[in-house]
Motif scaffolding. Structure first.
Motif, mmCIF file in Angstrom:
data_model
loop_
_atom_site.group_PDB
_atom_site.id
_atom_site.type_symbol
_atom_site.label_atom_id
_atom_site.label_comp_id
_atom_site.label_asym_id
_atom_site.label_seq_id
_atom_site.Cartn_x
_atom_site.Cartn_y
_atom_site.Cartn_z
ATOM 1 N N GLY A 1 0.815 -1.204 0.000
ATOM 2 C CA GLY A 1 0.000 0.000 0.000
ATOM 3 C C GLY A 1 0.851 1.257 0.000
ATOM 4 N N VAL A 2 0.455 2.244 -0.788
ATOM 5 C CA VAL A 2 1.204 3.499 -0.884
ATOM 6 C C VAL A 2 0.327 4.704 -0.545
ATOM 7 N N GLY A 3 -0.855 4.467 -0.004
ATOM 8 C CA GLY A 3 -1.727 5.571 0.362
ATOM 9 C C GLY A 3 -2.208 6.348 -0.851
ATOM 10 N N PHE A 4 -2.181 7.675 -0.743
ATOM 11 C CA PHE A 4 -2.674 8.546 -1.814
ATOM 12 C C PHE A 4 -1.556 8.953 -2.777
ATOM 13 N N GLU A 5 -0.459 8.214 -2.797
ATOM 14 C CA GLU A 5 0.679 8.589 -3.631
ATOM 15 C C GLU A 5 0.323 8.637 -5.109
ATOM 16 N N ASN A 6 -0.463 7.671 -5.584
ATOM 17 C CA ASN A 6 -0.833 7.661 -7.004
ATOM 18 C C ASN A 6 -1.663 8.889 -7.377
ATOM 19 N N PHE A 7 -2.517 9.346 -6.471
ATOM 20 C CA PHE A 7 -3.332 10.525 -6.748
ATOM 21 C C PHE A 7 -2.475 11.787 -6.775
ATOM 22 N N THR A 8 -1.533 11.878 -5.854
ATOM 23 C CA THR A 8 -0.652 13.042 -5.851
ATOM 24 C C THR A 8 0.288 13.028 -7.051
ATOM 25 N N THR A 9 0.686 11.827 -7.489
ATOM 26 C CA THR A 9 1.553 11.730 -8.665
ATOM 27 C C THR A 9 0.866 12.277 -9.906
ATOM 28 N N SER B 1 5.571 16.044 -13.016
ATOM 29 C CA SER B 1 5.487 16.780 -14.287
ATOM 30 C C SER B 1 5.301 15.852 -15.479
ATOM 31 N N ARG B 2 5.723 14.593 -15.364
ATOM 32 C CA ARG B 2 5.537 13.652 -16.473
ATOM 33 C C ARG B 2 4.064 13.402 -16.752
ATOM 34 N N TYR B 3 3.245 13.534 -15.715
ATOM 35 C CA TYR B 3 1.816 13.258 -15.870
ATOM 36 C C TYR B 3 0.955 14.504 -15.695
ATOM 37 N N SER B 4 1.390 15.434 -14.832
ATOM 38 C CA SER B 4 0.533 16.587 -14.523
ATOM 39 C C SER B 4 0.357 17.509 -15.732
ATOM 40 N N GLN B 5 1.455 17.788 -16.469
ATOM 41 C CA GLN B 5 1.333 18.668 -17.631
ATOM 42 C C GLN B 5 0.451 18.071 -18.728
ATOM 43 N N PRO B 6 0.687 16.811 -19.135
ATOM 44 C CA PRO B 6 -0.249 16.234 -20.109
ATOM 45 C C PRO B 6 -1.658 16.086 -19.543
ATOM 46 N N PHE B 7 -1.775 15.854 -18.233
ATOM 47 C CA PHE B 7 -3.100 15.643 -17.639
ATOM 48 C C PHE B 7 -3.982 16.877 -17.802
ATOM 49 N N VAL B 8 -3.430 18.051 -17.574
ATOM 50 C CA VAL B 8 -4.219 19.283 -17.691
ATOM 51 C C VAL B 8 -4.684 19.476 -19.137
ATOM 52 N N LYS B 9 -3.786 19.274 -20.101
ATOM 53 C CA LYS B 9 -4.157 19.424 -21.505
ATOM 54 C C LYS B 9 -5.212 18.394 -21.911
ATOM 55 N N ILE B 10 -5.010 17.167 -21.474
ATOM 56 C CA ILE B 10 -5.941 16.095 -21.839
ATOM 57 C C ILE B 10 -7.292 16.307 -21.171
ATOM 58 N N LEU B 11 -7.287 16.798 -19.927
ATOM 59 C CA LEU B 11 -8.556 17.057 -19.233
ATOM 60 C C LEU B 11 -9.363 18.129 -19.971
ATOM 61 N N ALA B 12 -8.698 19.216 -20.385
ATOM 62 C CA ALA B 12 -9.396 20.280 -21.118
ATOM 63 C C ALA B 12 -9.945 19.759 -22.444
ATOM 64 N N TRP B 13 -9.140 18.985 -23.168
ATOM 65 C CA TRP B 13 -9.600 18.439 -24.440
ATOM 66 C C TRP B 13 -10.742 17.439 -24.232
ATOM 67 N N THR B 14 -10.700 16.672 -23.160
ATOM 68 C CA THR B 14 -11.764 15.700 -22.899
ATOM 69 C C THR B 14 -13.101 16.404 -22.704
ATOM 70 N N PHE B 15 -13.105 17.473 -21.910
ATOM 71 C CA PHE B 15 -14.341 18.237 -21.726
ATOM 72 C C PHE B 15 -14.801 18.849 -23.044
ATOM 73 N N ASP C 1 6.845 17.364 -25.882
ATOM 74 C CA ASP C 1 7.579 17.597 -24.649
ATOM 75 C C ASP C 1 7.193 16.621 -23.542
ATOM 76 N N ALA C 2 6.497 15.533 -23.868
ATOM 77 C CA ALA C 2 6.046 14.586 -22.844
ATOM 78 C C ALA C 2 6.959 13.363 -22.825
ATOM 79 N N SER C 3 7.271 12.894 -21.618
ATOM 80 C CA SER C 3 8.124 11.715 -21.472
ATOM 81 C C SER C 3 7.322 10.433 -21.439
ATOM 82 N N VAL C 4 6.004 10.539 -21.497
ATOM 83 C CA VAL C 4 5.136 9.366 -21.532
ATOM 84 C C VAL C 4 4.390 9.377 -22.862
ATOM 85 N N PRO C 5 3.964 8.207 -23.362
ATOM 86 C CA PRO C 5 3.346 8.145 -24.700
ATOM 87 C C PRO C 5 1.911 8.665 -24.697
#
Length: 547
Positions: free
Chosen positions: A290-298, A303-317, A486-490
């Motif tokens: 168990g890692v607690g809320f680590e996955n949610f904070t990640t 930055s590998r996930y937060s920057q693409p996450f914001v762009k993807i969230l806006a596009w999803t809406f 500029d993303a390190s994840v696919p």
């Protein structure tokens, strides 16, 4: 003179006394055997049904037991017990019809949601796929090396269908046979000629051609000596001689440490589910913790996930909202046009309008992916005269293409529900609006649309939720591309949250597997969709009050 009439004697009723007061015998009622036959047939049918259900339940219990999935085992055991009680009890008549739906709800909904919630708070992923015991066994196996100066064994490659096995001739003249999942065991009826095992009951001896055809499988096959991983295994490189391999790691169960015999390094378990030495070096196989809320904070801080996450969230809406608005607008327009009684051939036109809806969505997306291809697509080569427009490679055009294809796929559904809603509108209300002097546009805006939204608003909300998670269209049409530079994840410009979850999970092999983070993102999506749906449904109630 009247003749006296004889007294009329009423016949005695069965079970009463006759005229003389003597009790009579009650006549036995005829036995209705049809009810007995129906009861017997129903009882045996119930027995057969329960036998099939119990057989499937026992099979699932054995599978869960072998996989050591104790949660599934407990749930299946409870379902089997409850099913037997319900279908053999006369007091649980309503449950006989409700239980199948409840069982499927438990297995495919409640369990999946609960397990996703559990995984979201763990480090489940590459390097942490199993329990600690399984990780220890994997480490001992993966770090096996050939024992210097160890004895060699005459070896024969065997096959049992598609599964390979080794037949080993020991120094005592015994033949021992084993597979990858079955340690070496002595076989009494094997035939040996010289120092070669030529026949083993239940197995096929592979000849040279058979070995060459499966050379890679033969050289990678590991057959354990025993159930204890520390005893090592037998491996071969030439399919004729087997050598003993033992692990360079030794596990001390009492101290709960792993020691590397070649370097002397001692590894102890840390709180991340890994064996780590005093210098911070870690072994490559760990276990789930168990890692607690680590996955949610990640998801929001890395930055590998937060920057693409914001762009993807806006596009999803944007994608979900624009898809609903565009498909509803086109569907409503066509419904109004083809609802006019003056139009001839309305049935033919309506049939043509729903053809895109009849084509499977994944197949239609693949077809459009080919037609929008930059080099040889139908749109560029035929419609645009050989143009080289990157419909699926340019970030802006790719989003336009996704919205356009989704419009083509989605407007028939909106056309159908709008047609049904228009035909159910009360004619007296529309007639009253016409009498009051309202024009067509005024009637549409002030009467038709408000009444239409009362019945279609819940369907629009469900359409928003569907498009919010429209994984099939994105995956089949663009694959989420074009990728962020500029993303390190696919991840890419047309990815929506659900396709981001798929990429982060690593199931497609494009990234390391991280099921914990993917589960956390799934929960975030559920919260977003649930919140938007709840707010939208409250607005729907206000529409009903206005109408």
């Amino acid at each position: 003179m009247s003749t006296p009439q004889p007294a009329v004697v009423e016949p005695a009723n069965p079970g009463t006394r006759d005229g003389g007061g003597t009790p009579t015998k009650r006549r036995p009622r005829p036995i209705d055997r049809s009810h007995a036959r129906e009861f017997t047939r129903g009882f045996f049918a119930k027995l057969v049904l329960m036998a099939v259900i119990d057989a499937l339940g026992v099979y699932a219990l054995f599978a869960a037991w072998n996989a050591e999935a104790w949660g599934i085992f407990a749930a299946m055991a409870a379902l089997v017990v409850v099913a037997n009680w319900v279908y053999f009890s006369r007091r649980a008549l309503p449950l006989k019809y409700i239980l199948p739906g409840l069982a499927f709800l438990l297995v495919f909904q409640i369990y999946v949601v609960a397990y996703t919630g559990y995984v979201a708070f763990t480090n489940y992923g590459d390097g942490h796929n199993s329990t600690k015991e399984q990780a220890i066994e994997a480490l001992l196996i993966q770090n096996e090396r050939r024992v210097e100066g160890s004895a060699s064994y005459p070896l024969t490659v065997l096959a049992d269908g598609d599964e390979l096995a080794f037949g080993v001739l020991t120094d005592d003249g015994d033949v021992r046979v084993g597979r990858a999942d079955q340690p070496l065991e002595t076989v009494d009826d094997a035939v040996v000629e010289g120092s070669v095992v030529t026949e083993v009951p239940g197995y096929e001896v592979l000849d040279r051609q058979g070995v060459l055809a499966r050379q890679s499988e033969v050289t990678t096959l590991r057959v354990p000596f025993s159930d204890d991983p520390e005893d090592g295994s037998i491996r071969t490189q030439d399919a004729r001689t087997g050598y003993a391999y033992t692990s360079t790691l030794v596990y001390d169960e009492a101290a709960d440490t792993m020691t590397d015999t070649t370097t002397g390094a001692v590894y102890s378990p840390n709180d991340r589910g890994e064996f780590e030495d005093a210098f911070g070096n870690k072994l490559n196989v760990g276990w789930r913790v168990g890692v607690g809320f680590e996955n949610f904070t990640t998801a929001f801080s890395d930055s590998r996930y937060s920057q693409p996450f914001v762009k993807i969230l806006a596009w999803t809406f944007a994608f979900a909202i624009l898809s609903v608005v565009s498909t509803f607008a086109l569907g409503l327009f066509l419904a109004i046009v083809f609802n006019d009684e003056r139009l001839r051939g309305r049935k033919v036109y309506r049939t043509l309008m729903i053809l895109p809806y009849a084509i499977p969505g994944f197949l239609a997306a693949l077809l459009w992916s080919g037609m929008l291809n930059r080099s040889y697509g139908f749109v560029n080569q035929v419609l645009l005269g050989g143009a080289q427009i990157g419909w699926l490679t340019d970030p802006v055009l790719a989003k336009v293409a996704v919205l356009g294809v989704n419009l083509w796929l989605g407007f028939p559904y909106m056309f159908l529900i709008c047609t049904g809603a228009l035909q159910s509108l009360p004619g007296d209300v529309l007639e009253a609006a016409k009498i009051d002097g309202a024009g067509k546009w005024r009637t549409l805006r002030s009467v038709t649309l408000p009444l239409l939204l009362v019945s279609t608003a819940p369907l629009l909300i469900s359409s928003f939720a569907f498009n919010f998670n429209n994984f099939t269209l994105i995956y089949m049409l663009t694959g989420g591309g074009p990728r962020f530079a500029d993303a390190s994840v696919p991840l890419g410009h047309t990815d929506i949250l659900i396709s981001m979850v798929y990429s982060v999970s690593g199931i497609d092999g494009s990234a390391p597997k991280d099921f914990g983070l993917a589960s956390a993102l799934s929960i975030i999506i559920f919260i977003i969709v649930g919140t938007v749906s709840a707010i939208a449904f409250r607005r729907t109630r206000s529409l009903e009050e206005i109408s």
